[in-house]
Each structure stands twice: as structure tokens, then as C-alpha cells.
Design an enzyme around this catalytic site. Structure first.
Site: not given
Length: 309
Positions: A219-220, A222, A248-249
Site C-alpha cells: 500500500g502506501a 511501497g 497495483g496494476d
């Protein structure tokens, strides 16, 4: 050519409202619609980075026709979707403009007949021979065998084409055992796969199950990457407020483009994190803000190295 596979494509619809409150009516301030599903998001970002991309998967019904019409207008992406009888699903993202939060509603997808799955396999086998890399992305629609991704991984590996897998649950478990070059789970998917909630241990466990490299999305916080050479952490310089749909893509597109361009792992991870972060700040779900990406790519902190495994 990079090949992306989206077995459960979608027509992504984003509604923006001033404030989202349960049990009330809302006036929508803006509506956007575009081809979606994880692999199509990846294809769009890869094309924006200058790569030639072919997209395959399933599309059917009125939503499938609309998706393909819009995909035709996407520069750099070739439509090789396989037609099916059932209607392509829709995904609805409702963005609260006051908080920046997004509520997502995802339909299950069309039922796929055995003949349709066989047609997809034939198309995939033809395309993979001329591919420089393959991305296998997203959920499985009803009717597709749970071992579908494992089969597609083995086909790519048999032709010597590197393959990245981004899925979850049992399809991920079986796909990892087929030894993909890269898997990119998020923290929850990784924990479900390995039973461990400690990211480094879970990432190493996932490698032992068959993946050559595991890149965990935190997530935030990394990305965490582990392969036979070592391990790395890549962290964005700051948090972005916005819509995380498709982030995520974009990370997958960064990893795959870096693989094709033969970038070292730190550069691949920096690109993936910058693209992911720039997607969060974009006004439309699944797009990325180029100015933000170009600003951030040199600011991503990458630690670790080849001796850190």
C-alpha cells in the site's frame, strides 16, 4: 510486444459525488467510463510508457461491445479479446469528493463455457510466441478452471517468455506452483497464500512455493521484493490522497516494462512505486498522472541489494 491477459474484463464506471452517505439519494457530479479489469489497466499504462501491447481475455454482451469500442481508441493497445456469450461485468467506483474515499462495487463476470475457454487457450498460445513478456492479471470469471493461471504460466515458460502473475486465492496458490517469473500479491493476498502476516517472511515463503521473484505491494508503504539475488524495499517520498483503484496494476506495468527493458531491480521498483503513487493522485480510477510520475520516479527510496537475501 507485451501480452496482457484479463480473463475477467470489466467496463469500469466511476461516479463522483460531493459526499457519500448511506441510505440517501446522491447527485452525481461526474461520470467516466473506460475498459477495465486488471490486465487492461496494465495494458493502458504500458502503452502510455511507449510499449506495444496486445490485450487478450474475454468480452461479451453490450458491455463487452462498449469495452471493445473504447479499447480500439486506446493508442498502442491491440485488441485480441475472445468473444463470449455472457455479458462482460461492470465495476462501479463511487468517489466521495469530500473525503477522497472510494467505494467499489464489482460484478462477478460472465459464465464461461468450455468451448470459450478452449478458444482463449488457442488465442493465447498463438500470441505468446511473439511476446516479450506476459502479464496474467485479475480474478477468474465463473466457469474458468481454478488452475487456469497455472496452465497459462506453464505455456509461457515452455516458450521461454517471462511471465508475471497478479491474482489471489486458489488461482494464485496454483499459479505460484507453476513457477512464474514474478508474482505481485498485496499484503492480504500474501498472508492468505502463506499464512504469515510478516511481509518479509511471507515473501520468502511465497518464493519457496515456486515463484522466482515475489514483489509484495504494501500500500502506501511501497513495495518489498525478494528474488534469488537479494531483497529490496521501495518507498514513495510521500503519501498521496486520492483513489487507489488501479494503483497495483500500474505497479505491475512498471515491473513488466522494467523487465522488458532489462532495468536493474532498484530501477524497476522505483518505476513501479512512482507509477502506483501517480495513479492514486489521478482524477480517474486506473489512470496515472504523468507529471506526478515523472516528478516521483527519481525520489523513490530503494534500499537493500543483492547481498540482502
Amino acid at each position: 510486444m507485451i501480452l496482457t491477459v484479463t480473463l475477467n474484463t470489466a467496463l469500469d464506471i466511476t461516479y463522483r459525488v460531493r459526499a457519500l452517505r448511506p441510505h440517501t439519494s446522491h447527485r452525481v457530479t461526474d461520470v467516466t467510463e473506460r475498459p477495465g479489469g486488471k490486465g487492461l489497466n496494465v495494458a493502458r499504462v504500458l502503452a502510455a510508457l511507449g510499449h506495444a501491447v496486445t490485450a487478450t481475455g474475454f468480452a461479451g454482451g453490450a458491455t463487452g461491445r462498449s469495452l471493445r469500442d473504447q479499447l480500439t481508441g486506446t493508442p498502442g493497445v491491440v485488441d485480441a479479446l475472445v468473444p463470449v456469450g455472457g455479458p462482460t461485468r461492470r465495476t462501479i467506483a463511487v468517489v466521495d469528493e469530500t473525503t477522497g474515499d472510494t467505494t467499489q462495487l464489482n460484478e462477478p463476470g460472465p459464465g464461461i463455457e468450455s468451448a470459450e475457454w478452449s478458444a482463449l487457450l488457442g488465442t493465447y498460445e498463438d500470441l505468446v510466441r511473439s511476446a516479450s513478456a506476459v502479464a496474467l492479471c485479475g480474478s477468474l470469471p465463473p466457469g474458468v478452471p481454478v488452475g487456469a493461471y497455472a496452465q497459462l504460466v506453464r505455456t509461457a515458460r515452455a516458450t521461454g517468455v517471462p511471465v508475471l502473475l497478479d491474482t489471489s486465492g486458489e488461482p494464485l496458490r496454483r499459479g505460484v506452483a507453476a513457477r512464474p517469473d514474478i508474482v505481485k500479491p498485496n499484503a492480504d493476498e500474501l498472508a492468505e497464500l502463506t499464512g504469515s502476516h510478516e511481509p518479509l517472511q511471507a515473501t520468502r515463503d511465497a518464493r519457496r512455493r515456486g515463484a522466482h521473484a515475489v514483489v509484495a505491494s504494501l500500500g502506501a508503504e511501497g513495495l518489498l521484493a525478494v528474488n534469488a539475488e537479494g531483497r529490496w524495499r521501495a518507498v514513495p517520498p510521500r503519501r498521496m490522497q486520492g483513489n487507489p483503484t488501479g494503483a497495483g496494476d500500474s505497479a505491475v506495468a512498471g515491473l513488466l516494462s522494467g523487465l522488458v527493458e532489462r532495468l536493474p531491480w532498484p530501477a524497476r521498483l522505483a518505476r513501479a512505486v512512482a507509477l502506483s503513487t501517480a495513479t492514486v493522485s489521478a482524477p480517474v480510477a486506473g489512470e496515472f498522472d504523468r507529471r506526478t510520475y515523472e516528478e516521483l520516479v527519481d525520489q523513490v527510496t530503494v534500499t537493500g541489494g543483492a547481498t540482502a537475501a
